[in-house]
Enzyme design. Sequence first.
Site, short mmCIF file in Angstrom:
data_model
loop_
_atom_site.label_atom_id
_atom_site.label_comp_id
_atom_site.label_asym_id
_atom_site.label_seq_id
_atom_site.Cartn_x
_atom_site.Cartn_y
_atom_site.Cartn_z
N GLU A 1 0.80 -1.23 0.00
CA GLU A 1 0.00 0.00 0.00
C GLU A 1 0.83 1.28 0.00
OE1 GLU A 1 -3.25 -0.53 -0.39
OE2 GLU A 1 -2.83 -2.66 -0.17
N ARG B 1 18.22 2.91 -23.79
CA ARG B 1 18.32 3.01 -25.25
C ARG B 1 18.82 4.38 -25.71
NH1 ARG B 1 14.21 5.43 -27.67
NH2 ARG B 1 14.16 4.27 -29.63
N ASP C 1 12.49 9.25 -33.38
CA ASP C 1 11.55 8.60 -32.47
C ASP C 1 10.31 9.44 -32.20
OD1 ASP C 1 12.88 6.27 -31.86
OD2 ASP C 1 13.86 7.08 -30.08
#
Length: 246
Positions: free
Chosen positions: A117, A155, A170
């Site tokens: 939690e 990356r 991208d």
Amino acid sequence: MRIDIFCLFPEMLVSPFEQSVIKRAKDKGIVEVSAHNIRDYTHDKHHTVDDYPYGGGAGMVLKPEPIFEAVEAVKQQLNVNNVPIILLTPAGRLFNQQIAQELARHSHLMLICGHYEGIDERVHEHLATDEISIGDYVLTGGELAAIVVIDAVARLIPGVLGSEMSLTSDSHVDGLLEYPQYTKPQAYRGWAVPSILLSGNHHEIACWKRRQAILSTVKRRRDLIEKANLNQEEKKWIFENSLNLK
Ligand code: 6GU
């Protein structure tokens, strides 16, 4: 880049980094990922990592001591002091490409994954230097979020992808989605590749790609356009065509 992850389920972090691009980056020595089990830093017989919340309420809360001790032990072992310590929590700042680029500039990161939690507030206040969420939904734990963050960051490190060129086109890099891409066959089931892409005219092709990226973003993610990197001419073009772009 070295990445240390502090979590309760380090086995969740094995397979994603043993495949494809990240595995190759590890093999080349560009990225090193090390997962530490917070439970190993408990001192009681039952290796207790959580307890009931003060003041009552649902669920359990991760205790601060094992988390502080785990991070401090690894910092000492590596003899480092100023490493960013990122707490993965749904209450963190929303992860995006810009944050990935910011993190990729560091040579060392530490990630803390919560579970159950919640985490004792003192970890937020006195241990973490940053807090990141990967989206407005709740996961069972931060391990999956850590995988997402590490993949997106790794990356971007030079040498990790074969060609750094592919990074510049991208989606999200200049705040736009990527333009549509095609490969062989030239016609598939009667659906042809846009003829401009076969024209060999590099300038025209670059213009087409840019217009298509803008078009795709306006159509799918109008919310991104406000913050995108657009010149005056492009803004004017969207404004003039806004009725046709819906
Ligand atoms: Cl970082 N952790 C958890 N448990 N849930 C999330 C999250 C992180 N980001 C989005 N949901």
